[in-house]
Design a protein around this motif. Structure first.
Motif, mmCIF file in Angstrom:
data_model
loop_
_atom_site.group_PDB
_atom_site.id
_atom_site.type_symbol
_atom_site.label_atom_id
_atom_site.label_comp_id
_atom_site.label_asym_id
_atom_site.label_seq_id
_atom_site.Cartn_x
_atom_site.Cartn_y
_atom_site.Cartn_z
ATOM 1 N N GLU B 90 -1.799 12.085 0.457
ATOM 2 C CA GLU B 90 -2.220 11.443 1.700
ATOM 3 C C GLU B 90 -1.733 10.008 1.661
ATOM 4 O O GLU B 90 -2.355 9.135 1.062
ATOM 5 C CB GLU B 90 -3.753 11.464 1.830
ATOM 6 N N ILE B 91 -0.556 9.783 2.282
ATOM 7 C CA ILE B 91 -0.010 8.428 2.324
ATOM 8 C C ILE B 91 0.239 8.079 3.783
ATOM 9 O O ILE B 91 -0.119 8.832 4.660
ATOM 10 C CB ILE B 91 1.306 8.339 1.525
ATOM 11 N N PHE B 92 0.838 6.913 4.037
ATOM 12 C CA PHE B 92 1.196 6.556 5.414
ATOM 13 C C PHE B 92 2.696 6.780 5.591
ATOM 14 O O PHE B 92 3.497 5.897 5.304
ATOM 15 C CB PHE B 92 0.841 5.105 5.707
ATOM 16 N N PRO B 93 3.098 7.980 6.044
ATOM 17 C CA PRO B 93 4.526 8.321 6.049
ATOM 18 C C PRO B 93 5.377 7.407 6.931
ATOM 19 O O PRO B 93 6.565 7.243 6.661
ATOM 20 C CB PRO B 93 4.549 9.759 6.570
ATOM 21 N N ASP B 94 4.786 6.809 7.985
ATOM 22 C CA ASP B 94 5.598 5.999 8.905
ATOM 23 C C ASP B 94 5.711 4.543 8.469
ATOM 24 O O ASP B 94 6.401 3.761 9.116
ATOM 25 C CB ASP B 94 5.002 6.040 10.318
ATOM 26 N N LEU B 95 5.000 4.167 7.417
ATOM 27 C CA LEU B 95 5.063 2.775 6.972
ATOM 28 C C LEU B 95 5.957 2.687 5.736
ATOM 29 O O LEU B 95 6.217 3.681 5.067
ATOM 30 C CB LEU B 95 3.664 2.252 6.633
ATOM 31 N N SER B 96 6.389 1.459 5.439
ATOM 32 C CA SER B 96 7.224 1.283 4.263
ATOM 33 C C SER B 96 6.357 1.361 3.008
ATOM 34 O O SER B 96 5.137 1.261 3.073
ATOM 35 C CB SER B 96 7.943 -0.054 4.331
ATOM 36 N N ILE B 98 5.939 -0.704 0.607
ATOM 37 C CA ILE B 98 5.157 -1.905 0.299
ATOM 38 C C ILE B 98 3.951 -2.009 1.227
ATOM 39 O O ILE B 98 2.858 -2.390 0.799
ATOM 40 C CB ILE B 98 6.031 -3.171 0.327
ATOM 41 N N GLN B 99 4.118 -1.602 2.483
ATOM 42 C CA GLN B 99 2.976 -1.615 3.402
ATOM 43 C C GLN B 99 1.929 -0.597 2.963
ATOM 44 O O GLN B 99 0.732 -0.842 3.082
ATOM 45 C CB GLN B 99 3.445 -1.309 4.824
ATOM 46 N N SER B 145 11.178 -1.064 0.873
ATOM 47 C CA SER B 145 11.183 -1.138 2.338
ATOM 48 C C SER B 145 11.568 0.180 2.997
ATOM 49 O O SER B 145 11.731 0.227 4.211
ATOM 50 C CB SER B 145 12.077 -2.280 2.807
ATOM 51 N N HIS B 147 10.816 4.072 4.335
ATOM 52 C CA HIS B 147 9.655 4.782 4.862
ATOM 53 C C HIS B 147 9.100 5.702 3.777
ATOM 54 O O HIS B 147 9.856 6.419 3.129
ATOM 55 C CB HIS B 147 10.058 5.630 6.062
ATOM 56 N N GLU B 160 0.736 7.369 -3.989
ATOM 57 C CA GLU B 160 -0.690 7.488 -3.671
ATOM 58 C C GLU B 160 -1.537 6.960 -4.832
ATOM 59 O O GLU B 160 -2.548 6.282 -4.624
ATOM 60 C CB GLU B 160 -1.044 8.936 -3.352
#
Lengths: 384, 253
Positions: B90-96, B98-99, B145, B147, B160
Motif C-alpha cells: 500500500e503505497i502512493f503510486p502517483d507520487l514520487s 521521496i514524496q 523522483s 513515480h 512501504e
C-alpha cells in the motif's frame, strides 16, 4: 514528480500575470479581444482553478459546484441592494457565505466517496436550483432573477451621499466595473486566485491531498484523519466558486437561478478535464478553449457558412453547409461533445498531456538502462 | 520479564460461520522481534487487521502500551505508535518516491491533521533530508523522483517498509515482507530487518519464509485455526512436535 523550487514558482507567476494582463492585446487578432468575453475567461478561470483544487488534488468529482456559484451571485447582488455598490464587501460576503454552504454540503457529501459523493453533490445543487424557483423566491426573486432597483435601501451608500438618478452600477471606489476596467479587476483577482492555488499545490497540505487521491487507505494507516483534509479542499473550492459567482454579479449585477443548473456544474468538469486535471494551468486552458470556441461557433449560422464555402462549386457548398450546420450556432454543444470525446479517448490527461507529449518529442531520450545492460551482456557473451 | 507492549486478550472474530480468530491470546515484549507463523487461513492477517483498527473483533481486548485500541480509528492507532506493512504493497503510486516517504514523516511531525496550505514544500529541508536518507538506506535513492507506481513489486515493499520506518513507530507490524521477492531482494530485506533490530524497535512479523523467520526472530508463535498453538524461542519451536504436525506436516526443519 519533483518538488518545484520557490524561485521557479515565482517565475511562473510572473509569466502568468503578464500573459493574463496582456490578454486584450493578444486575443484581439483572434477575434476575442472584447471585454465581455475577456471577463468570462477570467471568471470561469477562477471557477475552474478552484474546482481543480478539489477534483485535481483529491480526485473527488463534485457535480454540484454551480450551487456555490449561485450562492455567490445572489449574495453579491444582495450586498449591492442592501449595503453599497462597492464590489469589495460584495465579494467578501459571497466568498464567506459560499464557504459556509460548502462546509455544510461537504460535511454531508464527504461521508461517501466515488460515484456516491458525485450523486450527493448533484442532488444538493439541484435542490438549490429548484428552491430558487420555489420556497426561496423572496430571496432569489424566482424566474425574473434578482435585479437592482432604484428603491433599494443601499444603507452605506445613502449615508455617504445622495442617491443619484438612474440605476447605479457596481464600482470599486468610483471605478465602474464594466468593460475593460471590469476585465482588469477580474484579471487581478484571477492572478491572486492562481497564486493561492499554486501555493496549495506546492504545500505539504496539497501533497497530502494528492496522497489521498493516490491511496486513501494508506493515508489512514499512516496516521492521517482524511476527512478534515477533504472538507478543507471542498470548502476552498466552494469559496472559489462563490468568488466567481460574485464576479459574475459584479460585471453584470443580475443573478438568476439558471446559473445553478446542473449543466453549469458539468461545464466546469468539462473544462477541467479538457485542459488537464490536477495540473495548475490545465483548467485555465480548458476554460479558454471552451469559451473561445463557444463564442465563435455559436455565432456562426448558415449564411456565414455559405460565405465561408463560397470558393467551392455551388452544389458542394450546399452539401457542406448541410453537413456542418448542425455543429454551429445552437448546435455548438454537439461540437463540444465531439471534442470532449476525442480528448478523453486519445488524451486522458487533457491538453496538458498533449503539450507534454510534444515537449518529449523534442527532448533527447535518456538511454534506457535496461537496454544498455542487455546489450552489454550480449557483447560479453560474444566475447566469451 | 520485560515490558509487554502489545497484548491480545481472548479475541474472537468470525466471518459468517468461519471462526477466523478463536480465543486468541498473544503477548509481545518490547524491543523483541516476534514472528507469527502458521498455515494459510490460520488468521494471521486477520489478527493484524484487528490490531490496526481495520476489523473490529466480536469480543476480546487488544491493549497497546497499556491502552485499549479497540474502537479507535485507524489514524489514531497509527498516531499512538503502530505502523504496518501490508501484504500487498500500500503505497502512493502517483507520487514520487521521496514524496511517498515525506508523507509519513509529516504525519509523525504534524499529527493527524494540519492545515498548512501556505508553507512551501521546498522549505521543508529537514523532512526532505530525512526522506532522502531513508531511501538511501533501502537503496532506492537514485529513483527518488520516479513515480512509485513504476517500481517492481519487491521495491514497492521496501518502499512501504521505509514509509513505516520513517515514522519511528513503537511497534512495527510486517505482513509477509518478503513474499514475492527474488532471493537477492529477500536477503537485502533480511539485512534491513536486522539493522532495524539494532534500533530496538518492537516488531511483529508474519512470514512464510522460514529462512527469514529463523534469521530475525527472537520469539515465535504458531497460529493455527485462529488460535496460538505454540509459543517460544526459535529453538523451542523447531523442536516442538505439535508445531511440526500442525504446520510443517511432520517434515523436519
Amino acid at each position: 514528480m519533483t518538488i518545484p523550487s520557490f524561485k521557479k514558482d515565482m517565475f511562473v507567476m510572473l509569466i502568468f500575470s503578464a500573459v493574463i494582463l496582456t490578454m486584450p492585446m493578444w486575443l484581439k487578432p483572434l477575434g476575442a479581444g472584447y471585454p465581455d468575453l475577456l471577463q468570462k475567461f477570467a471568471i470561469f478561470g477562477i471557477f475552474a482553478v478552484g474546482y481543480n483544487i478539489l477534483f485535481g488534488l483529491t480526485g473527488y468529482l463534485s457535480f454540484g459546484h454551480a450551487a456555490f456559484l449561485g450562492v455567490g451571485s445572489y449574495t453579491a447582488v444582495w450586498s449591492f441592494k442592501l449595503l453599497t455598490m462597492n464590489v469589495l464587501p460584495a465579494i467578501l460576503f459571497s466568498v464567506v457565505l459560499a464557504g459556509i454552504v460548502a462546509a455544510i454540503i461537504g460535511f454531508i457529501s464527504l461521508r461517501r466517496s466515488g460515484i456516491y459523493f458525485s450523486i450527493l453533490t448533484l442532488a444538493f445543487a439541484q435542490m438549490f436550483y429548484n428552491m430558487a424557483y420555489s420556497v426561496l423566491t423572496p430571496v432569489t426573486n424566482g424566474e425574473t432573477g434578482l435585479q437592482l432597483a432604484r428603491t433599494d435601501p443601499r444603507i452605506i451608500d445613502n449615508l455617504l451621499s445622495e442617491a443619484g438618478a438612474g440605476l447605479p452600477s457596481p464600482t470599486l471606489f468610483g471605478i465602474h466595473m464594466s468593460g475593460y476596467s471590469g476585465f482588469y479587476f477580474c484579471a487581478v483577482i484571477l492572478i491572486i486566485a492562481f497564486f493561492i492555488s499554486q501555493r496549495i499545490f506546492h504545500s505539504p497540505f496539497g501533497m497530502k491531498l494528492q496522497a489521498i487521491k493516490s491511496n486513501q487507505t494508506r493515508m489512514k494507516y499512516t496516521g492521517y484523519n482524511t476527512r478534515p483534509y477533504l472538507l478543507s479542499a471542498f470548502v476552498i473550492s466552494g469559496m472559489y466558486a462563490g468568488l466567481a459567482g460574485a464576479l459574475m454579479a459584479v460585471t453584470d449585477p443580475l443573478a438568476g437561478a439558471e446559473r445553478m443548473q446542473w449543466t453549469a456544474s458539468g461545464e466546469v468538469v468539462l473544462m477541467t478535464i479538457l485542459g488537464g486535471v490536477g495540473t495548475l494551468i490545465g483548467p485555465l486552458l480548458g476554460v479558454t478553449i471552451i469559451k473561445y470556441f463557444e463564442n465563435i461557433f455559436s455565432a456562426l449560422n448558415e449564411q456565414a457558412l455559405l460565405a465561408a464555402y463560397s470558393f467551392m462549386p455551388d452544389w458542394l457548398a450546399k452539401m457542406m453547409v448541410t453537413i456542418t450546420s448542425p455543429f454551429v450556432g445552437e448546435g455548438w454543444h454537439l461540437t463540444l461533445g465531439a471534442l470532449f470525446v476525442i480528448i478523453v479517448v486519445f488524451l486522458p490527461g487533457g491538453v496538458m498531456e498533449g503539450l507534454g507529449k510534444i515537449k518529449n518529442l523534442f527532448r533527447k531520450r535518456p538511454p534506457d538502462p535496461l537496454a544498455k545492460t542487455l546489450v552489454e551482456g550480449q557483447r560479453q557473451e560474444e566475447k566469451g | 520479564m520485560s515490558h509487554i507492549i502489545l497484548e491480545i486478550d481472548n479475541v474472537q472474530k468470525s466471518f459468517g460461520g468461519l471462526k477466523a480468530l478463536h480465543n486468541l491470546n498473544l503477548q509481545v515484549e518490547e524491543g523483541k522481534v516476534h514472528a507469527i507463523i502458521g498455515p494459510n487461513g490460520a488468521g494471521k492477517s486477520t489478527m493484524l487487521n484487528v490490531c490496526i483498527g481495520r476489523l473490529a473483533p466480536d469480543s476480546g481486548v487488544v491493549t497497546f502500551n497499556g491502552e485499549n485500541v479497540l474502537g479507535k480509528q485507524p489514524h489514531e492507532i497509527n498516531q499512538a505508535g503502530i505502523s504496518r506493512v501490508f501484504q500487498t504493497p500500500e503505497i502512493f503510486p502517483d507520487l514520487s518516491l521521496i514524496q511517498n516517504v515525506m508523507i509519513p514523516a509529516f504525519a509523525r511531525r504534524e499529527g493527524s491533521f494540519r492545515f498548512n496550505m501556505f508553507s512551501n514544500l521546498c522549505s521543508e529541508k529537514e523532512v526532505m533530508d530525512e526522506a532522502s536518507h531513508i531511501l538511501h538506506d533501502i537503496g532506492l535513492n537514485e529513483q527518488e523522483s520516479d513515480h512509485a507506481g513504476s517500481l517492481s513489486r519487491g521495491d514497492k515493499r521496501r518502499l512501504e517498509l521505509a514509509m513505516c520506518l520513517i515514522q519511528h513507530p513503537k511497534l512495527l507490524l510486517l505482513d509477509e515482507p518478503t513474499a514475492g521477492m527474488a532471493r537477492h531482494d529477500t536477503n537485502r530485506t533480511i539485512e534491513l530487518l536486522k539493522k532495524i533490530k539494532e534500533t530496538g524497535m518492537t516488531k511483529v512479523i508474519i512470514e512464510h519464509d522460514m529462512h527469514v523467520v529463523f534469521s530475525v526472530a527472537d520469539h515465535i508463535s504458531v497460529l493455527a485455526q485462529g488460535t496460538i498453538i505454540a509459543s517460544g524461542t526459535p529453538d523451542e519451536i523447531r523442536g516442538n512436535p505439535k508445531v511440526q504436525e500442525a504446520y510443517l506436516g511432520g517434515a523436519h526443519l
